[in-house]
Design an enzyme around this catalytic site. Structure first.
Site, mmCIF file in Angstrom:
data_model
loop_
_atom_site.group_PDB
_atom_site.id
_atom_site.type_symbol
_atom_site.label_atom_id
_atom_site.label_comp_id
_atom_site.label_asym_id
_atom_site.label_seq_id
_atom_site.Cartn_x
_atom_site.Cartn_y
_atom_site.Cartn_z
ATOM 1 N N TYR A 2 0.863 -1.184 0.000
ATOM 2 C CA TYR A 2 0.000 0.000 0.000
ATOM 3 C C TYR A 2 0.899 1.234 0.000
ATOM 4 O O TYR A 2 1.510 1.566 1.013
ATOM 5 C CB TYR A 2 -0.915 -0.046 1.222
ATOM 6 C CG TYR A 2 -1.847 1.154 1.427
ATOM 7 C CD1 TYR A 2 -2.008 2.140 0.463
ATOM 8 C CD2 TYR A 2 -2.588 1.276 2.596
ATOM 9 C CE1 TYR A 2 -2.868 3.206 0.667
ATOM 10 C CE2 TYR A 2 -3.450 2.347 2.807
ATOM 11 C CZ TYR A 2 -3.580 3.308 1.837
ATOM 12 O OH TYR A 2 -4.429 4.370 2.040
ATOM 13 N N LYS B 3 -1.415 -1.494 -4.057
ATOM 14 C CA LYS B 3 -2.517 -0.530 -4.001
ATOM 15 C C LYS B 3 -1.821 0.807 -4.180
ATOM 16 O O LYS B 3 -1.127 1.292 -3.288
ATOM 17 C CB LYS B 3 -3.239 -0.587 -2.664
ATOM 18 C CG LYS B 3 -4.268 0.514 -2.476
ATOM 19 C CD LYS B 3 -4.877 0.374 -1.093
ATOM 20 C CE LYS B 3 -5.852 1.440 -0.686
ATOM 21 N NZ LYS B 3 -5.686 2.764 -1.199
HETATM 22 C C1 NAY Z 1 -7.789 3.681 1.960
HETATM 23 O O1 NAY Z 1 -6.816 3.103 2.455
HETATM 24 O O2 NAY Z 1 -8.888 3.655 2.490
HETATM 25 C C2 NAY Z 1 -7.554 4.442 0.726
HETATM 26 O O3 NAY Z 1 -6.457 4.888 0.475
HETATM 27 C C3 NAY Z 1 -8.660 4.599 -0.230
HETATM 28 C C4 NAY Z 1 -8.357 5.572 -1.304
HETATM 29 C C5 NAY Z 1 -8.809 6.947 -0.908
HETATM 30 N N1 NAY Z 1 -7.677 7.698 -0.412
HETATM 31 C C6 NAY Z 1 -7.672 8.212 0.798
HETATM 32 C C7 NAY Z 1 -6.411 8.879 1.200
HETATM 33 O O4 NAY Z 1 -8.616 8.171 1.523
HETATM 34 O O5 NAY Z 1 -10.623 6.829 -2.348
HETATM 35 C C8 NAY Z 1 -9.472 7.584 -2.080
HETATM 36 C C9 NAY Z 1 -9.849 9.046 -1.819
HETATM 37 O O6 NAY Z 1 -10.697 9.149 -0.710
HETATM 38 C C10 NAY Z 1 -10.542 9.624 -3.052
HETATM 39 O O7 NAY Z 1 -9.696 9.512 -4.172
HETATM 40 C C11 NAY Z 1 -10.946 11.084 -2.863
HETATM 41 O O8 NAY Z 1 -9.813 11.882 -2.678
#
Ligand code: NAY
Length: 288
Positions: A133, A161
């Site tokens: 990740y 990821k």
């Molecule tokens: C996680 O571990 O839950 C994620 O990284 C999911 C990906 C999301 N990134 C973060 C930092 O939350 O879905 C994205 C993000 O919310 C989306 O692109 C809007 O910025």
């Protein structure tokens, strides 16, 4: 097949304990209504880095109990404490998760060798498929193409990821490692990643626009690039609004409007103000 995977929220009571019933509702909503291909449990969206080991373990259990074998389940078990990460990894193996994932160790400026040894130990001690990740904006840890090659060579590592905006690098990585999987983590760029060779996407906004995300992959597979881009532009109207006051808070708020018990945020995250809620109401007509 390309996959759209929801990075799962965790609903909390106001005292910070997990709202089990709400969590089960959210799991079902994603599987039954959003029709996503999998759930990414214990990630940033799940507020996991604010939780203790027992709470995380409980969340992994509840989600597996509710989802059964309906969709692919990925458990993000990464923690600065390697022993905790190993224990959680073993627990998820026992529960029947398909894949583990671990954030690159963060906060301290670890060297690449230290990061590599972290994954070597984690994979050796859990013996489960491992999805790296990478989220450089949060961890500060940028991994070069050469270093990715070293990480992807570790036994059990199946892919990344990839929560990085560098879409060109993703394309290069997929070309170099066609046997590995690369899931994009920037929901507003899903289309760009899809045409650059990503194997799917993992994101928080698929709680609300999972079907659209799947449709983009469908259009790209059929060669309808213009249609796919149009869909992304529509999705981005929702995403832009979701991120305005805090993406997790706002998804929880919208889910409540859809009668899903999405609970509260974990301290120190705050809830939306009344004014912000009013503004976020404009998301509802944009949803299917
Ligand atoms: C996680 O571990 O839950 C994620 O990284 C999911 C990906 C999301 N990134 C973060 C930092 O939350 O879905 C994205 C993000 O919310 C989306 O692109 C809007 O910025």
């Amino acid at each position: 097949m390309k996959k759209v995977i929801t990075a799962l929220l965790t609903p909390f009571f106001q005292d910070g304990t997990v709202h089990e019933e709400g969590l089960r509702e959210i799991v079902r909503y994603n599987i039954d209504e959003m029709k996503v291909d999998g759930l990414y449990v214990g990630g940033s969206t799940g507020e996991s880095f604010l939780l203790d080991e027992g709470t995380k373990s409980n969340i992994f259990r509840i989600v597996k109990e509710e989802a059964g074998n309906d969709v692919m389940l990925i458990a993000q078990i990464g923690s600065l404490n390697i022993d905790e990460a190993v224990r959680l990894g073993r627990k998820c193996k026992e529960l029947g998760y398909d894949t583990l994932s671990a954030i690159t160790p963060y906060y301290y400026k670890f060297s690449f060798e230290e990061i590599k040894s972290y994954y070597e130990r984690l994979t050796k001690e859990t013996e489960m498929p491992m999805l790296l990740y990478s989220i450089p904006a949060f961890t500060g840890s940028q991994i070069s193409i050469n270093n990715y090659e070293k990480l992807l060579a570790i036994p059990h590592v199946i892919g990344v990821k990839y929560s990085d905006t560098d879409v060109v690098k993703l394309g290069q990585l997929k070309e170099l490692h066609p046997d590995k999987v690369f899931y994009s983590g920037c929901d507003d760029m899903l289309f760009e990643f899809a045409v650059s060779g990503a194997d799917g996407a993992i994101g928080s906004t698929y709680h609300l626009i999972g079907q659209e995300a799947k449709q983009i992959y469908g259009e790209v597979a059929r060669g309808n690039v213009a249609e796919a881009q149009k869909l992304q532009l529509q999705m981005n109207k929702v995403i832009d609004k979701l991120v305005e006051f805090g993406v997790y808070q706002t998804i929880k708020y919208v889910l409540k409007k859809l009668n899903i018990n999405s609970g509260y945020m974990r301290f120190p995250f705050r809830e939306l103000t009344e004014e912000e809620k009013k503004s976020a109401d404009s998301i509802l007509p944009l949803l299917r």
